[in-house]
Enzyme design. Structure first.
Site, short mmCIF file in Angstrom:
data_model
loop_
_atom_site.label_atom_id
_atom_site.label_comp_id
_atom_site.label_asym_id
_atom_site.label_seq_id
_atom_site.Cartn_x
_atom_site.Cartn_y
_atom_site.Cartn_z
N THR A 195 55.34 73.16 -62.85
CA THR A 195 55.42 74.20 -63.78
C THR A 195 55.84 74.10 -65.10
O THR A 195 55.40 74.43 -66.10
CB THR A 195 56.31 75.19 -63.16
OG1 THR A 195 55.78 75.59 -61.75
CG2 THR A 195 56.08 76.74 -64.04
N TYR A 215 50.15 85.57 -57.07
CA TYR A 215 49.33 86.53 -57.38
C TYR A 215 48.66 87.43 -56.11
O TYR A 215 48.77 88.43 -56.05
CB TYR A 215 48.14 85.93 -58.29
CG TYR A 215 47.64 87.33 -58.88
CD1 TYR A 215 48.12 88.18 -59.70
CD2 TYR A 215 46.07 87.59 -58.43
CE1 TYR A 215 47.23 89.13 -60.43
CE2 TYR A 215 45.47 88.56 -59.11
CZ TYR A 215 45.97 89.30 -60.02
OH TYR A 215 45.46 90.61 -60.44
N TYR A 240 56.61 74.11 -52.07
CA TYR A 240 57.32 74.54 -53.17
C TYR A 240 57.36 75.89 -53.06
O TYR A 240 56.26 76.59 -53.22
CB TYR A 240 56.78 73.89 -54.59
CG TYR A 240 57.40 74.49 -55.66
CD1 TYR A 240 58.46 74.80 -55.79
CD2 TYR A 240 56.58 74.30 -56.90
CE1 TYR A 240 59.31 75.32 -57.05
CE2 TYR A 240 57.21 74.77 -58.09
CZ TYR A 240 58.65 75.23 -58.23
OH TYR A 240 59.24 75.81 -59.30
N ARG A 278 58.21 83.17 -59.33
CA ARG A 278 56.96 82.98 -60.15
C ARG A 278 55.82 83.47 -59.28
O ARG A 278 54.94 83.88 -59.74
CB ARG A 278 56.78 81.50 -60.43
CG ARG A 278 57.79 80.88 -61.66
CD ARG A 278 57.41 79.37 -61.90
NE ARG A 278 58.29 78.96 -63.05
CZ ARG A 278 57.99 79.17 -64.37
NH1 ARG A 278 56.88 79.80 -64.68
NH2 ARG A 278 58.90 78.48 -65.27
N LYS A 319 60.65 71.98 -51.93
CA LYS A 319 61.25 72.02 -53.01
C LYS A 319 61.65 73.68 -52.93
O LYS A 319 60.59 74.36 -53.18
CB LYS A 319 60.50 71.75 -54.41
CG LYS A 319 61.52 72.28 -55.75
CD LYS A 319 60.36 71.83 -56.80
CE LYS A 319 61.06 72.41 -58.21
NZ LYS A 319 60.10 72.22 -59.28
N ILE A 347 64.49 68.58 -57.60
CA ILE A 347 63.49 68.40 -58.62
C ILE A 347 63.80 69.02 -59.72
O ILE A 347 63.88 70.43 -59.74
CB ILE A 347 61.98 68.66 -58.03
CG1 ILE A 347 61.62 67.61 -57.01
CG2 ILE A 347 61.11 68.75 -59.32
CD1 ILE A 347 60.43 68.07 -56.45
#
Length: 290
Positions: free
Chosen positions: A47, A110, A136, A141, A164, A206
């Site tokens: 990202t 989404y 992840y 987000r 992550k 990370i």
């Protein structure tokens, strides 16, 4: 088996020129700066790389450049994610597996799949690749939280080697650490909570901010992993203002400004992101100079 991903991985930003093109000299500078700062591995096209604004050709060229500059010095992880499972699998099949040590793949955003949908998405990815896969989870987000139960279920699959975790709920992180298979990596996706997660039994981070302060950030995580918590927290408290500044007006605008002040690369971003305000830039400059 997966010890090469313990410690500090860096979610590399993508330096841009003023005209919006990729600044390959800046990419070279950033990669070398992180390697010289003794981080453990690099993450490409995450990202923080503004990968959502990169064309397919730009991703290909950027990836090739980072592979060349890195020159096998550090392990490389590549971000490949999306909300179209078949498209993600097609993209994974195009990866040169000799260049990368693992894939980082985000929970679909989404379209907000159910937990079973998330499981089947990752199961399809697991079955389509020979590379290790890091999950992840970043609900801020994606608008969907992958629960600890789903993560632990996925941890039983042969290619899924870790997560992550950027859920923002430390209890969920603890549930995963407590119940995970012994070789399953729990990697923090939250710079401020990375050290507490490591002390609780996690495997590292990370990091976004780590690329601005690679030597001190990676040393902090190594101290945490070795049980030297007092020294580790001293480093965290010194870095906390930088962590706040990096995210105050959005990522990667903040970290790019830090990198600009440190002379690593320019701070240009692509719309819809914009550079940090003058006020924040001044505080960042004062912090870095101090």
């Amino acid at each position: 088996m997966n010890d090469f991903l313990r410690g500090t991985g860096i979610a590399l930003a993508t330096p841009f020129n003023k005209d919006g093109s990729i600044d390959y000299d800046g990419v070279t500078s950033l990669v070398n700066f992180c390697i010289e700062g003794n981080v453990e591995y690099l993450v490409v096209l995450g990202t923080t790389a503004e990968s959502a604004t990169l064309s397919k050709e730009e991703k290909k060229n950027l990836t090739a450049h980072i592979v060349e500059v890195n020159n096998k010095r550090l392990p490389l992880v590549i971000g490949v994610g999306g909300n179209n499972t078949l498209a993600v699998i097609d993209e994974i099949k195009e990866i040169n597996s000799s260049d990368f040590d693992a894939i980082l793949s985000v929970v679909p955003m989404y379209n907000r799949p159910s937990q079973e949908g998330i499981y089947r998405h990752y199961k399809a990815i697991n079955d389509s690749t020979t590379l290790p896969v890091i999950l992840y989870n970043v609900p801020s987000r994606t608008a969907t939280n992958m629960t600890a139960e789903t993560t632990l279920r996925l941890a039983q699959l042969d290619k899924i080697i870790g997560i992550k975790e950027a859920v923002g709920d430390f209890t969920q992180v603890l549930q995963i650490i407590k119940n995970k298979p012994s070789d399953f990596l729990v990697i923090s996706g939250d710079d401020a909570l990375a050290l507490p997660a490591v002390v609780a039994g996690g495997d590292g981070v990370i990091s976004v901010v780590g690329q601005g302060f690679p030597a001190s950030f990676s040393e902090m995580i190594r101290l945490g992993l070795s049980g030297e918590t007092k020294k580790a927290f001293e480093k965290l408290y010194a870095l906390l203002p930088a962590i706040d500044y990096a995210f105050e007006e959005g990522n990667p605008a903040g970290i790019k400004n830090i990198l600009k002040v440190k002379g690593v690369c320019k701070d240009n971003v692509r719309l819809p992101l914009i550079p940090v305000s003058e006020g924040l830039a001044k505080r960042i400059e004062e912090f870095v100079e101090d």
